[in-house]
Structure formats: structure tokens, C-alpha cells
Design a protein around this motif. Structure first.
Motif, PDB file in Angstrom:
ATOM      1  N   ILE A 188      -5.363 -30.121 -87.982  1.00 36.08           N
ATOM      2  CA  ILE A 188      -6.574 -28.925 -88.547  1.00 36.08           C
ATOM      3  C   ILE A 188      -7.230 -28.591 -87.208  1.00 36.08           C
ATOM      4  O   ILE A 188      -7.496 -27.374 -86.943  1.00 36.08           O
ATOM      5  N   LEU A 189      -7.666 -29.574 -86.199  1.00 37.22           N
ATOM      6  CA  LEU A 189      -8.393 -29.031 -85.097  1.00 37.22           C
ATOM      7  C   LEU A 189      -7.321 -28.364 -84.363  1.00 37.22           C
ATOM      8  O   LEU A 189      -7.779 -27.439 -83.669  1.00 37.22           O
ATOM      9  N   ASP A 190      -6.195 -28.462 -84.276  1.00 32.64           N
ATOM     10  CA  ASP A 190      -5.295 -27.798 -83.417  1.00 32.64           C
ATOM     11  C   ASP A 190      -5.025 -26.520 -83.952  1.00 32.64           C
ATOM     12  O   ASP A 190      -4.712 -25.455 -83.314  1.00 32.64           O
ATOM     13  N   LEU A 191      -4.974 -26.320 -85.198  1.00 27.54           N
ATOM     14  CA  LEU A 191      -4.918 -25.010 -86.037  1.00 27.54           C
ATOM     15  C   LEU A 191      -6.059 -24.023 -85.857  1.00 27.54           C
ATOM     16  O   LEU A 191      -6.039 -23.056 -85.600  1.00 27.54           O
ATOM     17  N   MET A 192      -7.023 -24.652 -86.019  1.00 23.37           N
ATOM     18  CA  MET A 192      -8.338 -23.978 -85.893  1.00 23.37           C
ATOM     19  C   MET A 192      -9.587 -24.676 -85.361  1.00 23.37           C
ATOM     20  O   MET A 192     -10.568 -25.247 -85.679  1.00 23.37           O
ATOM     21  N   PRO A 193      -9.475 -24.568 -83.903  1.00 27.11           N
ATOM     22  CA  PRO A 193     -10.573 -25.095 -83.027  1.00 27.11           C
ATOM     23  C   PRO A 193     -11.663 -24.303 -82.925  1.00 27.11           C
ATOM     24  O   PRO A 193     -12.660 -25.095 -82.722  1.00 27.11           O
ATOM     25  N   GLU A 194     -11.885 -23.377 -83.771  1.00 27.64           N
ATOM     26  CA  GLU A 194     -13.323 -22.722 -83.792  1.00 27.64           C
ATOM     27  C   GLU A 194     -14.141 -23.148 -84.973  1.00 27.64           C
ATOM     28  O   GLU A 194     -15.288 -22.593 -84.890  1.00 27.64           O
ATOM     29  N   LEU A 195     -13.760 -24.036 -85.751  1.00 25.81           N
ATOM     30  CA  LEU A 195     -14.522 -24.320 -86.937  1.00 25.81           C
ATOM     31  C   LEU A 195     -15.796 -25.332 -86.263  1.00 25.81           C
ATOM     32  O   LEU A 195     -15.691 -26.034 -85.487  1.00 25.81           O
ATOM     33  N   GLU A 196     -16.896 -25.060 -87.365  1.00 25.17           N
ATOM     34  CA  GLU A 196     -18.092 -26.045 -86.895  1.00 25.17           C
ATOM     35  C   GLU A 196     -17.983 -27.276 -87.499  1.00 25.17           C
ATOM     36  O   GLU A 196     -17.070 -27.464 -88.339  1.00 25.17           O
ATOM     37  N   PRO A 197     -18.493 -28.164 -87.046  1.00 21.08           N
ATOM     38  CA  PRO A 197     -18.210 -29.507 -87.176  1.00 21.08           C
ATOM     39  C   PRO A 197     -18.286 -29.881 -88.919  1.00 21.08           C
ATOM     40  O   PRO A 197     -17.227 -30.528 -89.377  1.00 21.08           O
ATOM     41  N   ASP A 198     -19.200 -29.467 -89.525  1.00 18.71           N
ATOM     42  CA  ASP A 198     -19.209 -29.449 -90.935  1.00 18.71           C
ATOM     43  C   ASP A 198     -17.955 -28.890 -91.951  1.00 18.71           C
ATOM     44  O   ASP A 198     -17.738 -29.530 -92.726  1.00 18.71           O
ATOM     45  N   GLU A 199     -17.942 -27.754 -91.416  1.00 20.96           N
ATOM     46  CA  GLU A 199     -16.782 -26.983 -91.870  1.00 20.96           C
ATOM     47  C   GLU A 199     -15.414 -27.482 -91.693  1.00 20.96           C
ATOM     48  O   GLU A 199     -14.559 -27.644 -92.604  1.00 20.96           O
ATOM     49  N   LEU A 200     -15.315 -28.065 -90.438  1.00 20.45           N
ATOM     50  CA  LEU A 200     -13.994 -29.049 -90.171  1.00 20.45           C
ATOM     51  C   LEU A 200     -13.828 -29.880 -91.103  1.00 20.45           C
ATOM     52  O   LEU A 200     -12.791 -30.336 -91.513  1.00 20.45           O
ATOM     53  N   GLN A 201     -14.875 -30.989 -91.147  1.00 21.67           N
ATOM     54  CA  GLN A 201     -14.788 -32.109 -92.270  1.00 21.67           C
ATOM     55  C   GLN A 201     -14.359 -31.655 -93.514  1.00 21.67           C
ATOM     56  O   GLN A 201     -13.578 -32.070 -94.300  1.00 21.67           O
ATOM     57  N   PHE A 202     -15.112 -30.642 -94.052  1.00 19.46           N
ATOM     58  CA  PHE A 202     -14.771 -29.934 -95.225  1.00 19.46           C
ATOM     59  C   PHE A 202     -13.305 -29.375 -95.617  1.00 19.46           C
ATOM     60  O   PHE A 202     -12.690 -29.896 -96.469  1.00 19.46           O
ATOM     61  N   VAL A 203     -12.821 -28.675 -94.401  1.00 23.18           N
ATOM     62  CA  VAL A 203     -11.584 -28.359 -94.555  1.00 23.18           C
ATOM     63  C   VAL A 203     -10.537 -29.274 -94.590  1.00 23.18           C
ATOM     64  O   VAL A 203      -9.519 -29.563 -95.251  1.00 23.18           O
ATOM     65  N   GLN A 204     -10.595 -30.282 -93.835  1.00 26.44           N
ATOM     66  CA  GLN A 204     -10.066 -31.385 -93.637  1.00 26.44           C
ATOM     67  C   GLN A 204      -9.748 -32.352 -94.957  1.00 26.44           C
ATOM     68  O   GLN A 204      -8.817 -32.704 -95.454  1.00 26.44           O
ATOM     69  N   GLN A 205     -10.882 -32.467 -95.696  1.00 26.51           N
ATOM     70  CA  GLN A 205     -10.997 -33.047 -96.857  1.00 26.51           C
ATOM     71  C   GLN A 205     -10.282 -32.337 -98.013  1.00 26.51           C
ATOM     72  O   GLN A 205      -9.609 -32.932 -98.574  1.00 26.51           O
ATOM     73  N   MET A 206     -10.378 -30.842 -97.722  1.00 32.77           N
ATOM     74  CA  MET A 206      -9.899 -30.212 -98.962  1.00 32.77           C
ATOM     75  C   MET A 206      -8.237 -30.253 -98.888  1.00 32.77           C
ATOM     76  O   MET A 206      -7.617 -30.118 -99.750  1.00 32.77           O
ATOM     77  N   LEU A 207      -7.836 -30.073 -97.533  1.00 34.75           N
ATOM     78  CA  LEU A 207      -6.424 -30.093 -97.173  1.00 34.75           C
ATOM     79  C   LEU A 207      -5.810 -31.056 -97.653  1.00 34.75           C
ATOM     80  O   LEU A 207      -4.656 -31.077 -98.054  1.00 34.75           O
ATOM     81  N   GLY A 208      -6.327 -32.487 -97.221  1.00 33.93           N
ATOM     82  CA  GLY A 208      -5.760 -33.795 -97.505  1.00 33.93           C
ATOM     83  C   GLY A 208      -4.312 -33.887 -96.892  1.00 33.93           C
ATOM     84  O   GLY A 208      -4.062 -33.723 -95.724  1.00 33.93           O
ATOM     85  N   ASP A 209      -3.295 -33.990 -97.555  1.00 42.60           N
ATOM     86  CA  ASP A 209      -2.018 -34.060 -97.200  1.00 42.60           C
ATOM     87  C   ASP A 209      -1.024 -32.893 -97.476  1.00 42.60           C
ATOM     88  O   ASP A 209       0.166 -33.202 -97.768  1.00 42.60           O
ATOM     89  N   MET A 210      -1.615 -31.854 -97.200  1.00 42.14           N
ATOM     90  CA  MET A 210      -0.785 -30.725 -97.405  1.00 42.14           C
ATOM     91  C   MET A 210       0.267 -30.428 -96.333  1.00 42.14           C
ATOM     92  O   MET A 210      -0.197 -30.872 -95.238  1.00 42.14           O
ATOM     93  N   PRO A 211       1.572 -30.140 -96.563  1.00 38.52           N
ATOM     94  CA  PRO A 211       2.450 -29.861 -95.607  1.00 38.52           C
ATOM     95  C   PRO A 211       2.077 -28.976 -94.592  1.00 38.52           C
ATOM     96  O   PRO A 211       1.244 -27.949 -94.563  1.00 38.52           O
TER      97      PRO A 211
END
Length: 115
Positions: free
Chosen positions: A4-27
Motif C-alpha cells: 500500500i505504501l508503495d502504491l500510495m505514499p502520499e497517504l496520511e498515517p491514519d489513512e494509510l492504516q485504515f486503507v491497509q486494514q480495509m484492503l487486507g489480502d486483496m490481490p
């Protein structure tokens, strides 16, 4: 998380954590598609902050219109940012306002990808 960090480095830390949890094991391919759509739809906290500052001097409520809150935008516009109190509160909470908008957008994009 590094994907996720490689794809979207511009995300804020809280937002990055939320997106990571939301996407989980998505291909990875679907994650790239999510990143492309989400990047175009998300709002940056700096932009919201600039609109709030402009609201102090010109047109109150621009930040609310920008975040898709038309009713609150009209209320701020006609009341001078609720006599500047609402504008001051938005100035303090601009990151939270942006985060809440981005969370809704992320959920919308994920729902779009799940045919």
C-alpha cells in the motif's frame, strides 16, 4: 503494508492504516486499480486547510462544499461560518474532516471494485 505504501505514499498515517486494514489480502492487481481510483477521489488536508483560511477572508464554507457537505456549506455561507465559530472549529479539526471524507471515498471505491 509496504504494498500500500508503495502504491500510495502520499497517504496520511491514519489513512494509510485504515486503507491497509480495509484492503487486507486483496490481490495486487485489484489493489493497483483501487489506488488509481482512490487517488483521484481523495482530498488532501492541505487543500482543506487553504479553503478554511480563504473562508476567513472571502467566502465562508468553501471547505464544506469541497468535502461534499452542501447543506453545511450553505449554512456556513449564509451565516458567515456560523459567526466564525464553525470556521475556527473546522480550522482546528481540518485533518479529521478530511480523514472522514477519505474513509467514505475509500469504502465507495472498494464497493465499486467488488462487482
Amino acid at each position: 503494508m509496504s504494498r500500500i505504501l508503495d502504491l500510495m505514499p502520499e497517504l496520511e498515517p491514519d489513512e494509510l492504516q485504515f486503507v491497509q486494514q480495509m484492503l487486507g489480502d486483496m490481490p495486487y492487481a485489484e489493489m493497483q486499480q483501487f489506488a488509481n481510483i482512490y487517488r483521484a477521489r481523495r482530498k488532501k488536508p492541505q487543500e482543506v486547510l487553504i479553503l478554511i483560511i480563504v473562508g476567513f477572508f472571502l467566502i465562508a464554507g468553501l471547505q464544506r462544499f469541497y468535502l461534499g457537505q452542501i447543506g453545511m456549506g450553505l449554512l456556513y455561507f449564509f451565516t458567515g461560518g456560523l459567526c466564525f465559530i464553525g470556521t475556527i472549529l473546522d480550522l482546528i479539526n481540518y485533518k479529521r474532516l478530511t480523514y472522514e471524507f477519505n474513509v467514505k471515498e475509500a469504502q465507495t471505491v472498494k464497493a465499486m471494485l467488488r462487482y
